[in-house]
Design an enzyme around this catalytic site. Structure first.
Site, PDB file in Angstrom:
ATOM      1  N   CYS A  79       0.980  -1.289   0.007  1.00 18.41           N
ATOM      2  CA  CYS A  79       0.041   0.083  -0.089  1.00 18.41           C
ATOM      3  C   CYS A  79       0.996   1.288   0.214  1.00 18.41           C
ATOM      4  CB  CYS A  79      -0.910   0.025   1.109  1.00 18.41           C
ATOM      5  SG  CYS A  79      -1.926   1.513   1.325  1.00 18.41           S
ATOM      6  N   CYS A 114      -0.540   4.191   2.379  1.00 14.69           N
ATOM      7  CA  CYS A 114      -0.166   3.755   3.496  1.00 14.69           C
ATOM      8  C   CYS A 114       1.559   4.063   3.883  1.00 14.69           C
ATOM      9  CB  CYS A 114      -0.366   2.432   4.297  1.00 14.69           C
ATOM     10  SG  CYS A 114      -1.843   1.954   3.419  1.00 14.69           S
ATOM     11  N   ASP A 115       2.310   3.500   3.166  1.00 11.41           N
ATOM     12  CA  ASP A 115       3.770   3.513   3.528  1.00 11.41           C
ATOM     13  C   ASP A 115       4.600   4.430   2.632  1.00 11.41           C
ATOM     14  OD1 ASP A 115       2.947   1.519   5.339  1.00 11.41           O
ATOM     15  OD2 ASP A 115       3.201  -0.069   3.939  1.00 11.41           O
TER      16      ASP A 115
END
Ligand code: NAP
Length: 321
Positions: free
Chosen positions: A145, A148-149
């Site tokens: 992701c 997300c990261d």
């Protein structure tokens, strides 16, 4: 003997547990069948159990670890009386009411649980390459992701595996942070839409490694590189990297609902007018019905919607019963 519940939630990621919090507070005494650990990419608590730090879930100024966030969701659901059961639903019969659910073993016998209403929140899984070091380093440089990261890879050299729209979207997003993004694709042409291809080709931070497959992820405690094999020559080489984003597609966890709920062509549950499914009294929320946003916060939001939809439906059907 089957146990009867007014409401059963299947799944325990942000969607399922938010639905549990809301339905528990509505005094529906939900049973959450939370799943069972069966592989590294399939376990109770959903995909956040596989992430390390989550920085984009509102309310956590300094971020929160994925498993810690899910523990808080669980505790909050239990505080209001939701019962969580570690088991996997292996068969359902939604053709008549009360709905019937089996959690294991002998499908010829009585269902384990019957329910007046069901909320399906079984999520989706990122399809992984299936390499041992890929699962070991998931959350430590291996990610599924970018939203997300990506932030953790500021100034780093990273790679994305895949040649579809997801891979290109992730790669383009990651160029905001990384110094370089190498797209590793197993063929010599991309599957992604032309417009995404044009954007990726025009981006100076994006490089391509064509006709190549990742055969190993290198690193002890964090990713330090990947071993890549050229599919034409079979030659293997090491590519030094700090991060590897796997973007080869997602698969919704809907196998158990096939033939019971209407699914879209891509296997996701079809929802109508909010969280309603093709079966009256069965609701779906989170990634099992969302192939677009796939965020913890959107899953939690739709879990809340499913709870409210289910509660109102139960009230209305009780009044007319
Ligand atoms: P996808 O279109 O199925 O692409 C998957 C990619 O991963 C393909 O390039 C495939 O290679 C590669 N791949 C699959 N298994 C692999 C393996 N084991 N090892 C190495 N490579 C592997 O999946 P997606 O990109 O997630 O997209 C899914 C759907 O959502 C598509 O319809 C897409 O258009 C849509 N989507 C749209 C957008 C957008 O419009 N912004 C964004 C994301 C997704 P091959 O090409 O060789 O098969």
């Amino acid at each position: 003997m089957s146990e009867h519940r007014r409401l059963v939630v299947v799944g325990s990621g942000p969607a399922g547990l938010t639905a549990a919090i809301y339905t528990a507070r509505a005094q529906l005494e939900p049973l959450v069948i939370e799943g069972e650990p069966s592989s590294t990419s399939d376990q109770p608590g959903g995909q956040l159990m596989l992430t390390t730090e989550v920085e984009n879930f509102p309310g956590f100024v300094d971020g929160v670890m994925g498993p810690e966030l899910m523990a808080a969701f669980r505790g909050q659901a239990q505080r209001f009386g939701a019962e969580l059961r570690t088991a996997k639903v292996t068969k359902v019969d939604f053709t008549e009411r009360p709905f019937r659910l089996w959690v294991a073993g002998d499908h010829g016998g009585e269902p384990d649980v019957t329910a007046d209403a069901v909320i399906v929140a079984t999520g989706a899984q990122s399809i992984m390459l299936g390499l041992p070091n890929e699962s070991r380093l998931l959350g430590y440089g291996v990610s599924t992701c970018a939203t997300c990261d990506g932030f953790f890879f500021r100034g780093k050299d990273i790679a994305v595996v895949g040649g579809g729209d997801s891979a290109l979207e992730e790669a383009l997003f990651l160029t905001k942070f990384a110094d370089s993004v190498t797209i590793i694709h197993r063929r010599g042409e991309l599957r992604a839409s032309k417009v995404m291809q044009q954007r990726a080709f025009a981006n100076p931070k994006i490089a391509f490694r064509w006709n190549a497959v990742v055969v190993d992820v290198e690193g002890e405690s964090n990713v330090t590189g990947v071993t890549v094999r050229d599919v034409a020559t079979g030659e293997e080489s090491s590519l030094p990297l700090s991060g590897l984003f796997v973007a080869i597609g997602h698969a919704p966890n809907t196998a158990v609902f096939a033939g019971q709920l209407e699914l879209r062509d891509n296997g996701y549950v079809r929802t109508f007018d909010g969280t309603r499914t093709s079966v009256e009294g069965v609701f779906a929320c989170g990634d099992v019905q969302d192939d677009v946003y796939r965020q913890a916060i959107t899953a939690a939001g739709s879990g809340c919607q499913a709870a409210i939809d289910a509660e109102r439906w139960l009230e209305a059907s009780h009044e007319t019963a």
